[in-house]
Motif scaffolding. Structure first.
Motif, mmCIF file in Angstrom:
data_model
loop_
_atom_site.group_PDB
_atom_site.id
_atom_site.type_symbol
_atom_site.label_atom_id
_atom_site.label_comp_id
_atom_site.label_asym_id
_atom_site.label_seq_id
_atom_site.Cartn_x
_atom_site.Cartn_y
_atom_site.Cartn_z
ATOM 1 N N ARG A 27 0.846 -1.191 0.000
ATOM 2 C CA ARG A 27 0.000 0.000 0.000
ATOM 3 C C ARG A 27 0.888 1.250 0.000
ATOM 4 N NH1 ARG A 27 -2.827 -3.490 -0.975
ATOM 5 N NH2 ARG A 27 -4.892 -4.041 -0.166
ATOM 6 N N PRO A 28 0.551 2.268 -0.783
ATOM 7 C CA PRO A 28 -0.516 2.268 -1.772
ATOM 8 C C PRO A 28 -0.129 1.431 -2.992
ATOM 9 C CG PRO A 28 0.682 4.334 -1.875
ATOM 10 C CD PRO A 28 1.241 3.588 -0.710
ATOM 11 N N TYR A 29 -1.109 0.781 -3.598
ATOM 12 C CA TYR A 29 -0.816 -0.174 -4.661
ATOM 13 C C TYR A 29 -0.237 0.517 -5.900
ATOM 14 C CZ TYR A 29 -1.280 -4.263 -7.648
ATOM 15 O OH TYR A 29 -1.010 -5.323 -8.484
ATOM 16 N N TYR A 30 -0.706 1.728 -6.195
ATOM 17 C CA TYR A 30 -0.207 2.402 -7.395
ATOM 18 C C TYR A 30 1.297 2.650 -7.306
ATOM 19 C CZ TYR A 30 0.462 7.040 -5.317
ATOM 20 O OH TYR A 30 0.930 8.090 -4.566
ATOM 21 N N ARG A 31 1.780 2.968 -6.072
ATOM 22 C CA ARG A 31 3.213 3.209 -5.916
ATOM 23 C C ARG A 31 3.993 1.897 -6.048
ATOM 24 N NH1 ARG A 31 5.833 7.465 -4.203
ATOM 25 N NH2 ARG A 31 3.967 8.455 -3.331
ATOM 26 N N ALA A 32 3.449 0.830 -5.488
ATOM 27 C CA ALA A 32 4.105 -0.470 -5.625
ATOM 28 C C ALA A 32 4.167 -0.893 -7.089
ATOM 29 C CB ALA A 32 3.364 -1.515 -4.794
ATOM 30 N N LEU A 33 3.094 -0.606 -7.838
ATOM 31 C CA LEU A 33 3.086 -0.917 -9.267
ATOM 32 C C LEU A 33 4.138 -0.103 -10.008
ATOM 33 C CD1 LEU A 33 1.925 -2.214 -11.801
ATOM 34 C CD2 LEU A 33 0.071 -0.512 -11.751
ATOM 35 N N ALA A 34 4.212 1.186 -9.725
ATOM 36 C CA ALA A 34 5.224 2.032 -10.367
ATOM 37 C C ALA A 34 6.634 1.562 -10.010
ATOM 38 C CB ALA A 34 5.025 3.492 -9.943
ATOM 39 N N ASP A 35 6.861 1.226 -8.733
ATOM 40 C CA ASP A 35 8.175 0.745 -8.320
ATOM 41 C C ASP A 35 8.527 -0.567 -9.022
ATOM 42 O OD1 ASP A 35 8.530 2.887 -6.661
ATOM 43 O OD2 ASP A 35 7.936 1.839 -4.830
ATOM 44 N N GLY A 36 7.514 -1.429 -9.216
ATOM 45 C CA GLY A 36 7.763 -2.687 -9.903
ATOM 46 C C GLY A 36 8.188 -2.490 -11.342
ATOM 47 N N VAL A 37 7.515 -1.578 -12.046
ATOM 48 C CA VAL A 37 7.891 -1.297 -13.432
ATOM 49 C C VAL A 37 9.278 -0.663 -13.491
ATOM 50 C CG1 VAL A 37 7.299 0.071 -15.475
ATOM 51 C CG2 VAL A 37 5.494 -1.094 -14.181
ATOM 52 N N GLU A 71 22.191 -10.990 -3.349
ATOM 53 C CA GLU A 71 21.644 -11.395 -4.641
ATOM 54 C C GLU A 71 20.191 -10.970 -4.818
ATOM 55 O OE1 GLU A 71 22.187 -15.523 -5.307
ATOM 56 O OE2 GLU A 71 24.383 -15.411 -5.353
ATOM 57 N N ARG A 72 19.412 -10.931 -3.752
ATOM 58 C CA ARG A 72 17.994 -10.593 -3.859
ATOM 59 C C ARG A 72 17.707 -9.113 -3.629
ATOM 60 N NH1 ARG A 72 15.491 -14.881 0.241
ATOM 61 N NH2 ARG A 72 17.379 -14.239 1.348
ATOM 62 N N ASP A 73 18.748 -8.324 -3.412
ATOM 63 C CA ASP A 73 18.557 -6.900 -3.136
ATOM 64 C C ASP A 73 18.715 -6.081 -4.411
ATOM 65 O OD1 ASP A 73 18.258 -7.429 -0.413
ATOM 66 O OD2 ASP A 73 20.426 -7.332 -0.078
ATOM 67 N N GLY A 74 17.933 -5.049 -4.535
ATOM 68 C CA GLY A 74 18.077 -4.088 -5.620
ATOM 69 C C GLY A 74 18.289 -2.704 -5.037
ATOM 70 N N ALA A 75 19.258 -1.976 -5.590
ATOM 71 C CA ALA A 75 19.615 -0.684 -5.006
ATOM 72 C C ALA A 75 18.500 0.344 -5.127
ATOM 73 C CB ALA A 75 20.890 -0.158 -5.671
ATOM 74 N N THR A 76 17.791 0.366 -6.248
ATOM 75 C CA THR A 76 16.764 1.387 -6.450
ATOM 76 C C THR A 76 15.578 1.209 -5.510
ATOM 77 O OG1 THR A 76 17.456 1.671 -8.746
ATOM 78 C CG2 THR A 76 15.273 2.474 -8.147
ATOM 79 N N THR A 133 11.759 -1.031 -11.399
ATOM 80 C CA THR A 133 12.757 -2.052 -11.125
ATOM 81 C C THR A 133 13.005 -2.915 -12.356
ATOM 82 O OG1 THR A 133 12.161 -2.110 -8.784
ATOM 83 C CG2 THR A 133 13.315 -4.032 -9.659
ATOM 84 N N LEU A 134 11.948 -3.251 -13.090
ATOM 85 C CA LEU A 134 12.121 -4.044 -14.313
ATOM 86 C C LEU A 134 12.969 -3.299 -15.347
ATOM 87 C CD1 LEU A 134 8.482 -5.439 -14.759
ATOM 88 C CD2 LEU A 134 10.511 -6.730 -14.065
ATOM 89 N N VAL A 135 12.758 -1.994 -15.454
ATOM 90 C CA VAL A 135 13.551 -1.188 -16.391
ATOM 91 C C VAL A 135 15.012 -1.144 -15.942
ATOM 92 C CG1 VAL A 135 13.896 1.124 -17.349
ATOM 93 C CG2 VAL A 135 11.578 0.192 -17.118
ATOM 94 N N MET A 136 15.242 -0.874 -14.664
ATOM 95 C CA MET A 136 16.606 -0.736 -14.162
ATOM 96 C C MET A 136 17.360 -2.060 -14.195
ATOM 97 S SD MET A 136 16.783 2.431 -13.659
ATOM 98 C CE MET A 136 18.309 2.673 -12.773
ATOM 99 N N ASP A 137 16.639 -3.180 -14.051
ATOM 100 C CA ASP A 137 17.280 -4.497 -14.108
ATOM 101 C C ASP A 137 17.513 -4.963 -15.536
ATOM 102 O OD1 ASP A 137 17.325 -4.638 -11.402
ATOM 103 O OD2 ASP A 137 15.690 -6.070 -11.188
#
Length: 477
Positions: free
Chosen positions: A20-30, A403-408, A32-36
């Motif tokens: 929560r909030p879900y919109y921020r989690a969704l934005a963070d997920g996208v 290994e499971r950590d992402g800096a962003t 992270t995919l770009v940065m990875d």
């Protein structure tokens, strides 16, 4: 343009159901995919309606997530063409880690900036006494005050690099020096060598000049001479930006043999070397004595820059360039369109601080060593799975995350726990280095210990349960 479907994007995303909030989690997920690199840059995302249906959330939620990604620079849109992924301009994005001040209540670990030394007050008082005789003039000296240029030239000469005052241009900090040199010497499309990782604002300056970036990887162990030389030759680089003295962020120190070889290679391929010596005076342990890279130069291709910010204080905003006398005059003329000259009072203060160089160097060595040791022991206690090498000087640790950590996402969560961090991708080109984090040890030991407890909580629990800080408004370099 390539595109990703709503089903494909949903399969790539990993979002905790309770986020929560879900919109921020969704934005963070996208993001992270770009940065990875799992979601390519300039790939079109699904329409908001389709993604909302697939994720079984409201369209308003997806719209808010896309809006947040656009504000952060990770999404671009055009009417009738949809939205596609992008990489932000680090200088302008809303989540720039250099934005904000200590008034926002966060522990500031985004800048490797030590507080002022004890000698500053007396130096300022002496500068105030010196000021009246300079007040009779107009106050503008594009080259810098002769008094300060002589002190800087003497410091280079004492290090083994004979220098005259007319070879020095005083600037408004080292970042200003980089901007002036890239603006004058680099043309659109020119290849510029940069270390990876490197100082982020050097990347910004080269990009603004329209340069073609050529990264060369280094580690805490230093530079691979053959890789650096091959990059210069194969790219026909106009300029190479290097930091051989306690490199920011790795802390690596280039030995004399490598310095000599790099200068010789630059001579063969006609590459200018922009050598950043901002940390050169801050050895914390006994290290082999190294010569300035300019001492290996025989044809005036090594240009050195320095700064008062690390040895003394960033608030003085005084840096300098050492070049040929002819180039120094060109730079003084070129800067007229930028700021004309640096502040007189601060120049006078730095000139006085040069008279107390050994004193302030010893003070910095004592305080930075204590902070470095506290940071090292705290990391080993709280985050033992993270790895790093202990630098022998400078002001930063370059930490490889688990290994499971992402800096962003870690930096985002840490802000919610009261710590402002800079993730690894800010020190690379095109979104690399997501598995790294720069941690400066320029804060007092007790502050660093508190910060590590908060970072551990952010790593373990994410932003949940912590209040989000206000959006930062004021730039801080």
């Amino acid at each position: 343009m390539r595109y990703v479907s709503a089903t494909q994007l949903a399969r790539l995303l990993t979002i905790e159901p309770a986020a929560r909030p879900y919109y921020r989690a969704l934005a963070d997920g996208v993001r992270t995919l770009v940065m990875d690199g799992r979601l390519p840059v300039r790939i079109r995302l699904p329409a908001e309606r389709h993604l909302a249906e697939t994720l079984k959330v409201s369209r308003t939620t997806v719209t808010a997530a896309y809006d947040l990604l656009r504000r952060r620079g990770y999404l671009q849109s055009r009417q009738g063409s949809g939205s596609w992924t992008a990489l932000p301009d680090p200088a302008t994005t809303a989540d720039n880690p250099w934005l904000g001040t200590d008034q926002d209540g966060l522990i500031q670990l985004q800048a490797a900036a030590p507080p002022a030394p004890t000698a500053l007050r007396e130096a300022m008082e002496q500068a105030l006494e010196d000021l009246p005789r300079y007040g009779m003039g107009i106050g503008y000296d594009p080259m810098g005050l002769p008094m300060l240029r002589e002190r800087i030239a003497s410091a280079y000469t004492a290090r083994g690099l004979a220098t005259r005052a007319e070879q020095i241009v005083v600037t408004t900090g080292s970042q200003h020096a980089i901007q002036l040199l890239t603006g004058l010497l680099v043309g659109r499309g020119d290849a510029v060598i940069v270390e990876s990782p490197t100082y982020p604002h050097a990347i910004d300056a080269a990009r603004r000049a329209g340069a073609r970036m050529v990264p060369v990887g280094i580690s805490h162990e230093g530079w691979q001479e053959d890789l650096l030389v091959c990059a210069m030759r194969q790219s026909a680089s106009r300029l190479a930006y290097l930091m051989p003295d306690f490199q920011n962020p790795t802390g690596a120190l280039m030995d004399d043999a490598t310095r000599a070889a790099v200068v010789a290679a630059a001579r063969r391929v006609d590459t200018l070397l922009l050598v950043d010596e901002t940390w050169s005076e801050l050895a914390l342990d006994e290290v082999p004595r190294t010569a300035p890279m300019g001492s290996f130069d025989t044809d005036s291709r090594v240009i050195s820059i320095g700064s008062a910010s690390k040895l003394w204080w960033g608030g003085l905003r005084i840096g300098w360039i050492r070049a040929t006398a002819a180039l120094a005059r060109r730079l003084a003329l070129f800067r007229a369109a930028v700021d004309i000259a640096s502040p007189v009072m601060e120049q006078l203060a730095v000139a006085r601080l040069f008279d107390r160089l050994e004193e302030t160097r010893a003070e910095r060595r004592r305080t930075l060593r204590a902070s470095r040791d506290a940071l090292v022991s705290g990391l080993r206690e709280h985050l033992p799975e993270w790895t790093f090498a202990v630098p022998r000087g400078g002001g930063t640790l370059w930490v490889r995350l688990g290994e499971r950590d992402g800096a962003t996402p870690l930096a985002e969560a840490a802000a919610c726990h009261g710590v402002r961090l800079v993730p690894g991708p800010w020190f690379g080109v095109e979104g690399t280095l997501e598995g790294y984090l720069r941690l400066p040890y320029t804060q007092p030991p007790q502050v660093l210990q508190d910060a590590l407890v908060r970072i551990r909580a952010a790593r373990d629990h994410g932003p949940a349960g912590a209040s989000r800080p206000p959006e930062p408004l004021i730039a801080m370099v």
